[in-house]
Design a protein around this motif. Structure first.
Motif, PDB file in Angstrom:
ATOM      1  N   TYR A   8       0.863  -1.188   0.000  1.00  0.00           N
ATOM      2  CA  TYR A   8       0.000   0.000   0.000  1.00  0.00           C
ATOM      3  C   TYR A   8       0.889   1.224   0.000  1.00  0.00           C
ATOM      4  CZ  TYR A   8      -2.721   3.793   2.082  1.00  0.00           C
ATOM      5  OH  TYR A   8      -3.299   5.002   2.332  1.00  0.00           O
ATOM      6  N   ASP A   9       0.445   2.296  -0.663  1.00  0.00           N
ATOM      7  CA  ASP A   9       1.156   3.573  -0.553  1.00  0.00           C
ATOM      8  C   ASP A   9       0.180   4.718  -0.783  1.00  0.00           C
ATOM      9  OD1 ASP A   9       3.439   5.110  -0.049  1.00  0.00           O
ATOM     10  OD2 ASP A   9       3.833   5.375  -2.184  1.00  0.00           O
ATOM     11  N   LEU A  10       0.546   5.863  -0.256  1.00  0.00           N
ATOM     12  CA  LEU A  10      -0.253   7.078  -0.451  1.00  0.00           C
ATOM     13  C   LEU A  10       0.691   8.267  -0.517  1.00  0.00           C
ATOM     14  CD1 LEU A  10      -3.509   8.218   1.241  1.00  0.00           C
ATOM     15  CD2 LEU A  10      -1.503   9.675   1.484  1.00  0.00           C
ATOM     16  N   HIS A  11       0.408   9.190  -1.417  1.00  0.00           N
ATOM     17  CA  HIS A  11       1.152  10.458  -1.442  1.00  0.00           C
ATOM     18  C   HIS A  11       0.172  11.619  -1.538  1.00  0.00           C
ATOM     19  CE1 HIS A  11       5.421   9.314  -1.711  1.00  0.00           C
ATOM     20  NE2 HIS A  11       4.930   8.189  -2.185  1.00  0.00           N
ATOM     21  N   ARG A  12       0.536  12.711  -0.867  1.00  0.00           N
ATOM     22  CA  ARG A  12      -0.241  13.944  -1.001  1.00  0.00           C
ATOM     23  C   ARG A  12       0.004  14.521  -2.386  1.00  0.00           C
ATOM     24  NH1 ARG A  12       1.446  18.099   1.757  1.00  0.00           N
ATOM     25  NH2 ARG A  12       3.292  17.140   2.628  1.00  0.00           N
ATOM     26  N   ILE A  42       4.078   2.288  -8.146  1.00  0.00           N
ATOM     27  CA  ILE A  42       5.317   1.492  -8.087  1.00  0.00           C
ATOM     28  C   ILE A  42       5.716   1.222  -6.641  1.00  0.00           C
ATOM     29  CG2 ILE A  42       7.820   1.543  -8.531  1.00  0.00           C
ATOM     30  CD1 ILE A  42       7.308   2.489 -11.281  1.00  0.00           C
ATOM     31  N   HIS A  43       5.518   2.186  -5.767  1.00  0.00           N
ATOM     32  CA  HIS A  43       5.882   1.970  -4.355  1.00  0.00           C
ATOM     33  C   HIS A  43       5.028   0.851  -3.742  1.00  0.00           C
ATOM     34  CE1 HIS A  43       7.588   6.346  -4.109  1.00  0.00           C
ATOM     35  NE2 HIS A  43       8.193   5.585  -4.990  1.00  0.00           N
ATOM     36  N   ALA A  44       3.746   0.830  -4.063  1.00  0.00           N
ATOM     37  CA  ALA A  44       2.873  -0.240  -3.548  1.00  0.00           C
ATOM     38  C   ALA A  44       3.328  -1.596  -4.096  1.00  0.00           C
ATOM     39  CB  ALA A  44       1.418   0.044  -3.923  1.00  0.00           C
TER      40      ALA A  44
HETATM   41 MG    MG Z   1       5.730   6.261  -1.598  1.00  0.00          MG
END
Ligand code: MG
Length: 158
Positions: A8-12, A42-44
Motif C-alpha cells: 500500500y502507498d499514499l502520497h499527497r 510502483i511503491h505499492a
Molecule cells: Mg511512496
C-alpha cells in the motif's frame, strides 16, 4: 513454493510536482509530494514484492533520509526490488493493483502503465493488472489532495 504479498502507498498531491504512476508521467495540475518521484503505484508494488519474499519494505531498502534516493526514478527502485527477489531465486507470477485517484481519469494510461511495468520487471503484460477507482469525492483522495495504491502479488521459488 508460492507466496503472496501485499503493498500500500499514499502520497499527497500538490501543484509544482509531477504525477508519476506506473512509470508513466500523467498530465495534471498537481503531482505527488515525495522524496523520490512519488510513483505511488510502483511503491505499492515494491512493498508487495518485498513483503511476499519477507524482505522488509521500501523504506528499509531505500530510506527517504538518503540523498541517494532524492528525486529517484521509482522504476530504478522496482528494478532493484526485482533483483533482490531474483537473488533469493523467486520469480513473479502476477501482480494485481488498484490506484485510487479522483482525477484525472486513468483509463487512457492503464495499458501504457502495464507495458512499462512489464518491461521493468521483464514480465508479460498479461502478468500485470492495473485498475483505477475514484474515492467518490470523499476524504483527502476524493478532494484531489492525495493518491493511493494497493498491490498484491504472487511469487514462487522452484
Ligand atoms: Mg511512496
Amino acid at each position: 513454493m508460492l507466496r503472496t504479498g501485499f503493498g500500500y502507498d499514499l502520497h499527497r498531491l500538490e501543484s509544482g510536482y509531477d504525477l508519476w504512476l506506473g512509470g508513466i508521467r500523467i498530465e495534471h495540475e498537481k503531482g505527488a509530494v515525495a522524496h523520490s518521484d512519488g510513483d505511488t503505484l510502483i511503491h505499492a508494488i515494491c512493498d508487495a514484492l518485498l513483503g511476499a519474499a519477507c524482505l522488509g519494505d521500501i523504506g528499509k531498502h531505500f530510506p527517504d533520509t538518503s540523498s541517494d534516493y532524492k528525486n529517484v526514478d521509482s522504476k530504478e527502485l522496482l528494478k532493484e526490488v526485482m533483483l533482490l527477489l531474483q537473488k533469493e531465486r523467486y520469480s513473479i507470477q502476477n501482480i494485481d493493483t488498484t490506484v485510487i485517484l479522483e482525477k484525472p481519469k486513468l483509463a487512457p494510461h492503464i495499458e501504457s502503465m502495464r507495458k512499462q511495468l512489464a518491461a521493468v520487471l521483464q514480465l508479460e503484460t498479461s502478468q500485470i493488472s492495473v485498475k483505477a477507482k475514484t474515492n467518490e469525492k470523499t476524504g483527502l483522495i476524493g478532494e484531489g489532495d492525495a493518491v493511493a495504491a494497493f498491490a498484491v502479488c504472487l511469487i514462487n521459488r522452484k
